[in-house]
Motif scaffolding. Structure first.
Motif, PDB file in Angstrom:
ATOM      1  N   PHE A 177       0.774  -1.090   0.010  1.00  0.00           N
ATOM      2  CA  PHE A 177      -0.065   0.175   0.045  1.00  0.00           C
ATOM      3  C   PHE A 177       0.753   1.388  -0.034  1.00  0.00           C
ATOM      4  O   PHE A 177       0.612   2.238  -0.629  1.00  0.00           O
ATOM      5  N   TYR A 178       2.116   1.412   0.688  1.00  0.00           N
ATOM      6  CA  TYR A 178       2.856   2.442   0.816  1.00  0.00           C
ATOM      7  C   TYR A 178       3.640   2.696  -0.419  1.00  0.00           C
ATOM      8  O   TYR A 178       3.760   3.636  -0.943  1.00  0.00           O
ATOM      9  N   GLU A 179       4.192   1.291  -0.984  1.00  0.00           N
ATOM     10  CA  GLU A 179       4.540   1.586  -2.498  1.00  0.00           C
ATOM     11  C   GLU A 179       3.879   2.292  -3.432  1.00  0.00           C
ATOM     12  O   GLU A 179       4.373   3.183  -4.159  1.00  0.00           O
ATOM     13  N   GLU A 180       2.460   1.760  -3.506  1.00  0.00           N
ATOM     14  CA  GLU A 180       1.744   2.550  -4.365  1.00  0.00           C
ATOM     15  C   GLU A 180       0.966   3.899  -4.132  1.00  0.00           C
ATOM     16  O   GLU A 180       0.516   4.448  -4.937  1.00  0.00           O
ATOM     17  N   CYS A 181       1.300   4.586  -2.939  1.00  0.00           N
ATOM     18  CA  CYS A 181       0.887   5.902  -2.521  1.00  0.00           C
ATOM     19  C   CYS A 181       2.121   6.634  -2.088  1.00  0.00           C
ATOM     20  O   CYS A 181       1.583   7.983  -1.990  1.00  0.00           O
ATOM     21  N   GLN A 182       3.091   6.173  -1.563  1.00  0.00           N
ATOM     22  CA  GLN A 182       4.151   7.015  -1.065  1.00  0.00           C
ATOM     23  C   GLN A 182       3.937   7.927  -0.112  1.00  0.00           C
ATOM     24  O   GLN A 182       4.800   8.890  -0.134  1.00  0.00           O
ATOM     25  N   GLY A 183       2.904   7.516   0.663  1.00  0.00           N
ATOM     26  CA  GLY A 183       2.726   8.299   2.101  1.00  0.00           C
ATOM     27  C   GLY A 183       2.176   9.492   1.611  1.00  0.00           C
ATOM     28  O   GLY A 183       2.003  10.403   2.501  1.00  0.00           O
ATOM     29  N   ILE A 184       1.439   9.802   0.398  1.00  0.00           N
ATOM     30  CA  ILE A 184       0.809  10.918  -0.050  1.00  0.00           C
ATOM     31  C   ILE A 184      -0.668  10.995   0.561  1.00  0.00           C
ATOM     32  O   ILE A 184      -1.587   9.938   0.072  1.00  0.00           O
ATOM     33  N   THR A 185      -1.263  11.578   1.251  1.00  0.00           N
ATOM     34  CA  THR A 185      -2.635  11.583   1.798  1.00  0.00           C
ATOM     35  C   THR A 185      -3.685  11.273   1.118  1.00  0.00           C
ATOM     36  O   THR A 185      -4.270  10.450   0.851  1.00  0.00           O
ATOM     37  N   ALA A 186      -3.645  12.110  -0.094  1.00  0.00           N
ATOM     38  CA  ALA A 186      -4.917  12.114  -1.139  1.00  0.00           C
ATOM     39  C   ALA A 186      -4.769  10.952  -1.999  1.00  0.00           C
ATOM     40  O   ALA A 186      -5.622   9.996  -2.281  1.00  0.00           O
ATOM     41  N   VAL A 187      -3.692  10.306  -2.291  1.00  0.00           N
ATOM     42  CA  VAL A 187      -3.483   9.091  -2.958  1.00  0.00           C
ATOM     43  C   VAL A 187      -3.880   8.223  -2.140  1.00  0.00           C
ATOM     44  O   VAL A 187      -4.468   6.887  -2.644  1.00  0.00           O
ATOM     45  N   ALA A 188      -3.282   8.121  -0.866  1.00  0.00           N
ATOM     46  CA  ALA A 188      -3.664   6.937  -0.076  1.00  0.00           C
ATOM     47  C   ALA A 188      -5.174   6.538   0.151  1.00  0.00           C
ATOM     48  O   ALA A 188      -5.812   5.555  -0.131  1.00  0.00           O
ATOM     49  N   VAL A 189      -5.925   7.871   0.281  1.00  0.00           N
ATOM     50  CA  VAL A 189      -7.475   7.751   0.596  1.00  0.00           C
ATOM     51  C   VAL A 189      -8.105   7.275  -0.707  1.00  0.00           C
ATOM     52  O   VAL A 189      -8.922   6.224  -0.840  1.00  0.00           O
ATOM     53  N   ASN A 190      -7.607   7.667  -1.959  1.00  0.00           N
ATOM     54  CA  ASN A 190      -8.233   7.321  -2.964  1.00  0.00           C
ATOM     55  C   ASN A 190      -7.866   5.875  -3.584  1.00  0.00           C
ATOM     56  O   ASN A 190      -8.795   5.020  -4.037  1.00  0.00           O
ATOM     57  N   LEU A 191      -6.665   5.324  -3.389  1.00  0.00           N
ATOM     58  CA  LEU A 191      -6.131   4.115  -3.725  1.00  0.00           C
ATOM     59  C   LEU A 191      -6.995   3.281  -2.829  1.00  0.00           C
ATOM     60  O   LEU A 191      -7.531   2.072  -3.390  1.00  0.00           O
ATOM     61  N   PHE A 192      -7.385   3.408  -1.603  1.00  0.00           N
ATOM     62  CA  PHE A 192      -8.211   2.552  -0.870  1.00  0.00           C
ATOM     63  C   PHE A 192      -9.664   2.526  -1.156  1.00  0.00           C
ATOM     64  O   PHE A 192     -10.283   1.349  -1.036  1.00  0.00           O
ATOM     65  N   ILE A 193     -10.101   3.582  -1.725  1.00  0.00           N
ATOM     66  CA  ILE A 193     -11.827   3.473  -1.988  1.00  0.00           C
ATOM     67  C   ILE A 193     -11.657   2.650  -3.313  1.00  0.00           C
ATOM     68  O   ILE A 193     -12.512   1.856  -3.597  1.00  0.00           O
ATOM     69  N   LEU A 194     -10.648   2.999  -4.432  1.00  0.00           N
ATOM     70  CA  LEU A 194     -10.724   2.198  -5.501  1.00  0.00           C
ATOM     71  C   LEU A 194     -10.403   0.855  -5.511  1.00  0.00           C
ATOM     72  O   LEU A 194     -11.097   0.084  -6.194  1.00  0.00           O
ATOM     73  N   ALA A 195      -9.441   0.520  -4.664  1.00  0.00           N
ATOM     74  CA  ALA A 195      -9.299  -1.022  -4.411  1.00  0.00           C
ATOM     75  C   ALA A 195     -10.561  -1.654  -4.062  1.00  0.00           C
ATOM     76  O   ALA A 195     -10.886  -2.857  -4.326  1.00  0.00           O
ATOM     77  N   GLN A 196     -11.280  -0.991  -3.115  1.00  0.00           N
ATOM     78  CA  GLN A 196     -12.582  -1.839  -2.613  1.00  0.00           C
ATOM     79  C   GLN A 196     -13.649  -1.954  -3.820  1.00  0.00           C
ATOM     80  O   GLN A 196     -14.460  -2.735  -4.027  1.00  0.00           O
ATOM     81  N   GLU A 197     -13.662  -0.888  -4.706  1.00  0.00           N
ATOM     82  CA  GLU A 197     -14.361  -0.638  -5.842  1.00  0.00           C
ATOM     83  C   GLU A 197     -14.100  -1.995  -6.917  1.00  0.00           C
ATOM     84  O   GLU A 197     -14.901  -2.690  -7.338  1.00  0.00           O
ATOM     85  N   GLN A 198     -12.751  -1.988  -6.810  1.00  0.00           N
ATOM     86  CA  GLN A 198     -12.361  -3.141  -7.839  1.00  0.00           C
ATOM     87  C   GLN A 198     -12.889  -4.607  -7.161  1.00  0.00           C
ATOM     88  O   GLN A 198     -13.040  -5.360  -8.206  1.00  0.00           O
ATOM     89  N   VAL A 199     -12.724  -4.933  -5.714  1.00  0.00           N
ATOM     90  CA  VAL A 199     -13.304  -5.908  -5.263  1.00  0.00           C
ATOM     91  C   VAL A 199     -14.812  -6.044  -5.593  1.00  0.00           C
ATOM     92  O   VAL A 199     -15.382  -7.217  -6.120  1.00  0.00           O
ATOM     93  N   LEU A 200     -15.377  -4.869  -5.485  1.00  0.00           N
ATOM     94  CA  LEU A 200     -17.021  -5.054  -5.495  1.00  0.00           C
ATOM     95  C   LEU A 200     -17.330  -5.633  -6.831  1.00  0.00           C
ATOM     96  O   LEU A 200     -18.294  -6.375  -7.064  1.00  0.00           O
ATOM     97  N   PHE A 201     -16.666  -5.219  -8.051  1.00  0.00           N
ATOM     98  CA  PHE A 201     -17.129  -5.407  -9.161  1.00  0.00           C
ATOM     99  C   PHE A 201     -16.349  -6.491 -10.005  1.00  0.00           C
ATOM    100  O   PHE A 201     -16.400  -6.726 -11.199  1.00  0.00           O
ATOM    101  N   ASP A 202     -15.794  -7.140  -9.367  1.00  0.00           N
ATOM    102  CA  ASP A 202     -14.791  -8.190  -9.576  1.00  0.00           C
ATOM    103  C   ASP A 202     -15.538  -9.695  -9.367  1.00  0.00           C
ATOM    104  O   ASP A 202     -15.613  -9.990  -8.251  1.00  0.00           O
ATOM    105  N   ASP A 203     -16.226 -10.348 -10.292  1.00  0.00           N
ATOM    106  CA  ASP A 203     -16.902 -11.392 -10.083  1.00  0.00           C
ATOM    107  C   ASP A 203     -16.105 -12.614  -9.560  1.00  0.00           C
ATOM    108  O   ASP A 203     -16.698 -13.724  -9.138  1.00  0.00           O
ATOM    109  N   ASN A 204     -14.668 -12.676 -10.113  1.00  0.00           N
ATOM    110  CA  ASN A 204     -14.000 -13.754  -9.558  1.00  0.00           C
ATOM    111  C   ASN A 204     -13.562 -13.623  -8.183  1.00  0.00           C
ATOM    112  O   ASN A 204     -12.887 -14.455  -7.362  1.00  0.00           O
ATOM    113  N   ASN A 205     -13.729 -12.425  -7.560  1.00  0.00           N
ATOM    114  CA  ASN A 205     -13.185 -12.108  -6.214  1.00  0.00           C
ATOM    115  C   ASN A 205     -14.565 -12.428  -5.189  1.00  0.00           C
ATOM    116  O   ASN A 205     -15.265 -11.575  -4.816  1.00  0.00           O
ATOM    117  N   VAL A 206     -14.678 -13.758  -4.756  1.00  0.00           N
ATOM    118  CA  VAL A 206     -16.064 -14.115  -4.290  1.00  0.00           C
ATOM    119  C   VAL A 206     -15.930 -14.024  -2.652  1.00  0.00           C
ATOM    120  O   VAL A 206     -16.880 -13.404  -2.044  1.00  0.00           O
TER     121      VAL A 206
END
Length: 564
Positions: free
Chosen positions: A350-379
């Protein structure tokens, strides 16, 4: 001058913007007998900052079990997440001091205050030439105003922090009497404007007039900012209004735009110095790393514009306690059916992908959950390392070159992305070492989290007792009532008024109560209390007064017990 003062007295302020002056005793002697200072809130404690800064959106169990399309909307609550950090306390202390000390030499009861306004009025009489000698005319009047600059990478939270801090103060205060003496004056505690994109001084002045018009309902933009008005004249009126309304602090955001103007850059910087050192209005300049060019060039010559120093706001470091607490708190706000525990591997990626930048961290966390929600393979609906990497690669594709430059400490590449560049010199690196997450602040944060949970439980308990005490929801049991209360409390922000919460709870309880009555077969109602009409009919049939039957069936309270 008289016309300007009259304008001040008769000004109409929108009712939602005004606060009537309430004067408070001061702990420091130098702050006494100054209505501009005494009308401010008391000096804030760290607990006050924690209370005001912390925004921890709640996602209930019911939210997590909702349909995917509904949960997609629920996830957006996380955008409001704000975590208090050590730098917030530092900025608050600086801002609190700036405002109060700026008023020391601008006490409206002191003759120098009126002298400053009189001189500015005289200068306006010669508006075409006045800008050339304004400093000489006002230079002998004492100023206690300091200025502060805040420089940091984009998305780190500078503007959000300043705005939340400013909102801790009433923006407009109306004075009427002070110590039993007439004192009719309007005070603007703070004013925030953005530096125009083209760095135009003329546009900045117009933004200033419009900002005052927006909060006071005046027409200064129309009066002083028309298109053919020369800039020096607008600056003169700007300084007059700043002095007249006792502006506590002027915050100018996006100061890096000043680098886009080669012609007016020096003039604007000189104006900031004049505003602070001559007119006595403290200024806070906020900008991205690009603004450092100003500090190293012309701005160094006008270093008084940052007389209270500079705050360099860098990203959070991976092994710092502030990052650890930030991520732990954020990670708990999940809207997936299964809670994903924060492992060391997930934290590293998570740190590698946001580099400790607040706005990037929050958006990455939201988008990751969205990715899970709409992924039919992630039961299982869980956040995994692969999900984080895929989300960053796809959804944050546009900022990958910048993140890569930061990740690799590639200074050459960083220069291409000036807004993200912060570690340009040794001064900033040394300053970063000084911003450690103090143990007492971390402890206070955790205590605050516990206190919030305690307050929530206490609130739920009291509301349950109140709802039960009404005695009108006879179809509901204690579990039904608690379920309603918890649902309403968890789905409303903590700052919602209690009366609004109660109203919603009662409405929900009435709906559920009626629904249960409608679902219950008539044969099951035999053991319940008779309705008022049935009791009345039974009393009349037996030639008894309905009061006796109502009393017998528990509908009449003993007045002595009820009221005493």
């Amino acid at each position: 001058m008289k016309n300007m003062e009259k304008m001040n007295e008769n000004i109409e302020i929108p009712i939602n913007e005004i606060e009537k002056a309430s004067y408070k005793s001061q702990q420091l002697k130098e702050y006494e007998n100054n209505p501009f200072i005494e009308s401010l809130p008391p000096i804030f404690t760290e607990d006050d900052v924690l209370d005001h800064f912390m925004v921890n959106p709640r996602i209930s169990q019911q939210d997590k079990s909702g349909e995917v399309n509904i949960r997609y909307h629920v996830l957006k609550r996380i955008k409001s997440f704000v975590q208090p950090l050590p730098i917030h306390f530092e900025v608050e202390r600086r801002l609190s001091t700036l405002i109060r000390r700026g008023y020391l030499a601008r006490n409206p009861l002191d003759k120098t205050f009126l002298e400053r306004i009189r001189l500015l009025h005289e200068l306006r009489e010669d508006e075409k030439q006045a800008h050339k000698y304004i400093e000489d005319r006002l230079n002998y009047i004492r100023s206690t105003a300091d200025s502060l600059s805040i420089i940091g990478i984009s998305g780190i939270g500078k503007t959000t922090a300043i705005e939340r801090l400013l909102l801790m103060y009433p923006q407009v205060i109306k004075h009427e009497t002070y110590k039993n003496q007439m004192f009719n004056r309007t005070q603007i505690t703070w004013l925030k404007i953005d530096c125009p994109y083209d760095g135009s001084l003329s546009t900045l002045c117009k933004s200033f007039f419009k900002a005052i018009d927006d909060i006071l309902g005046t027409h200064y933009l129309e009066k002083f900012g028309y298109f053919n008005r020369i800039t020096s004249t607008m600056l003169l009126y700007m300084t007059s209004l700043a002095s007249l309304y006792g502006i506590g602090v002027l915050v100018i955001d996006e100061i890096q735009h000043l680098a886009n103007s080669k012609n007016e850059q020096e003039e604007m910087l000189n104006f900031f110095v004049t505003l602070s050192n001559t007119v006595g209005v403290p200024t806070v300049l906020i900008g991205t790393s690009k603004a450092q060019q100003l500090f190293k060039g012309n701005f160094r010559q006008a270093r008084r514009a940052a007389s209270d120093g500079s705050i360099f706001w860098d990203r959070m470091e991976k092994d710092s306690e502030e990052w650890e607490l930030f991520l732990e708190t954020l990670w708990n706000i999940q809207c997936l059916k299964e809670h994903t525990e924060l492992t060391e591997e997930l934290e590293t990626v998570f740190y590698e992908e946001c580099q400790g930048i607040t706005a990037v961290a929050v958006n990455l966390f939201i988008l990751a959950q969205e990715q899970v929600l709409f992924d039919d393979n992630n039961v299982q609906e869980k956040i995994t390392v692969d999900v984080l990497r895929k989300t960053s690669k796809v959804d944050l594709k546009i900022i990958q070159p910048m993140l890569k430059a930061i990740r690799n400490n590639d200074f050459k590449a960083m220069y291409k992305f000036e807004d993200l560049m912060i570690n340009l010199d040794e001064l900033m690196i040394n300053h970063k070492k000084n911003i450690t997450y103090e143990g007492r602040v971390k402890a206070a944060m955790k205590e605050r989290l516990n206190t919030l949970e305690y307050k929530r439980e206490d609130k739920i308990k009291n509301l349950c007792i109140e709802l039960t005490a009404l005695g009108i929801f006879t179809a509901l049991n204690s579990k039904d009532i608690r379920k309603i209360v918890i649902d309403v409390v968890d789905n409303n922000p903590s700052d919602v008024k209690e009366n609004e919460i109660k109203l919603e709870i009662i409405q929900r309880a009435m709906e559920m109560n009626q629904k249960k009555y409608n679902e219950t077969p008539n044969k099951e109602c035999k053991g319940r209390k008779l309705s008022l009409l049935v009791i009345r009919d039974a009393a009349l049939k037996n030639k008894k007064h309905p009061y006796d039957y109502l009393d017998k069936n528990g509908y009449i309270s003993n007045p002595l017990i009820e009221f005493y």
